[in-house]
Design a protein around this motif. Structure first.
Motif, mmCIF file in Angstrom:
data_model
loop_
_atom_site.group_PDB
_atom_site.id
_atom_site.type_symbol
_atom_site.label_atom_id
_atom_site.label_comp_id
_atom_site.label_asym_id
_atom_site.label_seq_id
_atom_site.Cartn_x
_atom_site.Cartn_y
_atom_site.Cartn_z
ATOM 1 N N UNK A 107 0.877 -1.174 0.000
ATOM 2 C CA UNK A 107 0.000 0.000 0.000
ATOM 3 C C UNK A 107 0.911 1.219 0.000
ATOM 4 N N UNK A 108 1.137 1.776 -1.199
ATOM 5 C CA UNK A 108 2.189 2.774 -1.419
ATOM 6 C C UNK A 108 1.624 4.190 -1.402
ATOM 7 N N UNK A 109 2.381 5.100 -0.830
ATOM 8 C CA UNK A 109 1.988 6.515 -0.812
ATOM 9 C C UNK A 109 2.069 7.092 -2.217
ATOM 10 N N UNK A 110 0.981 7.706 -2.651
ATOM 11 C CA UNK A 110 0.932 8.312 -3.984
ATOM 12 C C UNK A 110 1.501 9.723 -3.899
ATOM 13 N N UNK A 111 2.797 9.789 -3.608
ATOM 14 C CA UNK A 111 3.511 11.056 -3.430
ATOM 15 C C UNK A 111 4.833 10.953 -4.185
ATOM 16 N N UNK A 112 5.115 11.880 -5.111
ATOM 17 C CA UNK A 112 6.377 11.810 -5.868
ATOM 18 C C UNK A 112 7.555 12.257 -5.010
ATOM 19 N N UNK A 113 8.132 11.324 -4.280
ATOM 20 C CA UNK A 113 9.192 11.665 -3.340
ATOM 21 C C UNK A 113 10.219 10.548 -3.293
ATOM 22 N N UNK A 114 11.478 10.934 -3.147
ATOM 23 C CA UNK A 114 12.572 9.975 -3.113
ATOM 24 C C UNK A 114 12.378 8.926 -2.038
ATOM 25 N N UNK A 115 11.921 9.333 -0.854
ATOM 26 C CA UNK A 115 11.791 8.386 0.243
ATOM 27 C C UNK A 115 10.819 7.265 -0.084
ATOM 28 N N UNK A 116 9.736 7.588 -0.803
ATOM 29 C CA UNK A 116 8.772 6.551 -1.147
ATOM 30 C C UNK A 116 9.258 5.705 -2.327
ATOM 31 N N UNK A 117 10.060 6.289 -3.186
ATOM 32 C CA UNK A 117 10.680 5.507 -4.250
ATOM 33 C C UNK A 117 11.621 4.460 -3.657
ATOM 34 N N UNK A 118 12.375 4.847 -2.632
ATOM 35 C CA UNK A 118 13.282 3.911 -1.965
ATOM 36 C C UNK A 118 12.500 2.765 -1.339
ATOM 37 N N UNK A 119 11.385 3.074 -0.695
ATOM 38 C CA UNK A 119 10.582 2.030 -0.047
ATOM 39 C C UNK A 119 10.090 1.015 -1.064
ATOM 40 N N UNK A 120 9.581 1.504 -2.197
ATOM 41 C CA UNK A 120 9.074 0.593 -3.218
ATOM 42 C C UNK A 120 10.202 -0.253 -3.807
#
Length: 342
Positions: free
Chosen positions: A192-205
């Motif tokens: 369940x991924x955050x729909x936010x264009x951010x480096x931190x969430x890219x790393x998580x995915x």
């Protein structure tokens, strides 16, 4: 004899401590190390305390061309995590005679799009530097933050705008989540991924995909949603009811999204963790308010803010900021268990 109403001066402090005015200026300006001995510095500080001396900060700042004010730009003011970042930054700033002004840039929108007037249209003259979350990167253009001493939080060290980056070791946190769930025997995952264009969430995915897909027989699907409980509930409910085998582990990008996942599972008549294990990231107070309590990655927000402020102080003083990511911790609670065999 009545006490004098005359405000004590640096000359008075110097006479009391038996040092020069230059030494007083160095000590009270926190620039004494390597120039004044520790006993002398303490003598000056004690003399200032005894006399009730307070430096004329306005005059000093005007002389130095400094406001001794830092702008902290965050996505939201109502999130416990960013409140912690502010607390940590303000604590370090206060110890060095700086103030921190907090400004929200909701969902990373530029400040000019905010529903209230922007008091920092002339931020270059109003502040000495900026600390900003990567989720607010677009806002920096509006305040010309890219032309001020800048420290980025949660930002790609290889391609950020700032003079320094300060990061939590979020990749390690996601690795710990994946290893925990894989070790319990889970093989069907929903992110369940955050729909936010951010480096931190890219790393998580990226880290989750790498860890899960390295194990044979695993599947990983992704559902995206804004960071809110209701949006996460809607996205999780849709993902859990699509055709095919149901995931046994639901990995959420933050604790609020995990709370939404709980609501979706209960609406579908599913139990946590009997039917589906759930994890989060942040370790907000919400994590222990949920039932069962949430397995999550603890991010020390106050320490994050402290490191960000120390990095900016180093940039302002021409020093190299401390290197290395801030460690995180996996906190295992009742929301994760081996998958059901039924």
């Amino acid at each position: 004899m009545a006490p004098s109403s005359t405000r004590p001066t640096s000359r008075d402090v110097a006479q009391r401590a038996g040092v020069s005015q230059a030494a007083v200026s160095l000590v009270l300006g926190d620039k004494w190390r390597g120039r004044v001995s520790e006993p002398t510095a303490e003598r000056v500080r004690q003399a200032a305390r005894d006399l009730g001396y307070r430096p004329n900060l306005a005059a000093r700042n005007l002389r130095l061309g400094r406001t001794r004010t830092v702008l902290l730009v965050v996505p939201v003011l109502t999130t416990e995590f960013f409140a912690g970042v502010y607390t940590g930054a303000a604590r370090v700033a206060a110890g060095h005679g700086f103030g921190v002004v907090l400004y929200p840039s909701p969902e990373g929108r530029p400040l000019r799009a905010a529903p209230i007037p922007d008091p920092f249209a002339s931020a270059q003259a109003a502040v000495d530097g900026v600390i900003a979350s990567s989720m607010t990167a677009d806002a920096l253009t509006a305040i010309r933050g890219d032309q001020l001493p800048l420290v980025m939080l949660d930002s790609d060290p290889a391609g950020n705008l700032g003079a320094a980056t300060v990061n939590l070791d979020i990749a390690d946190g996601v690795r710990r989540i994946a290893e925990h769930l894989l070790g319990l025997g889970h093989r069907r995952f929903l992110h369940l991924a955050a729909d936010v264009p951010s480096w931190t969430f890219e790393v998580r995915a990226r880290e989750l995909a790498a860890r899960v897909r390295a194990v044979p027989g695993t599947t990983l699907h992704t559902a995206r949603a804004p960071i809110s409980i209701d949006a996460a509930r809607t996205a999780a409910e849709a993902a859990l009811t699509r055709p095919g085998p149901r995931p046994t582990a639901l990995v959420c990008d933050d604790d609020k999204m995990a709370a939404g996942a709980y609501k979706a599972l209960r609406r579908l008549g599913l139990r946590v963790p009997d039917d589906v294990s759930v994890t989060g990231v942040d370790d907000l107070a919400l994590a222990t308010a949920l039932d069962p309590e949430l397995t999550t990655v603890r991010l020390d927000a106050e320490l994050f803010g402290e490191h960000g402020m120390r990095a900016l102080l180093a940039v302002l003083e021409g020093r190299a900021p401390e290197a290395g990511d801030i460690p995180v911790e996996l906190v295992v609670r009742g929301s994760t268990a081996p998958p059901s065999t039924s």
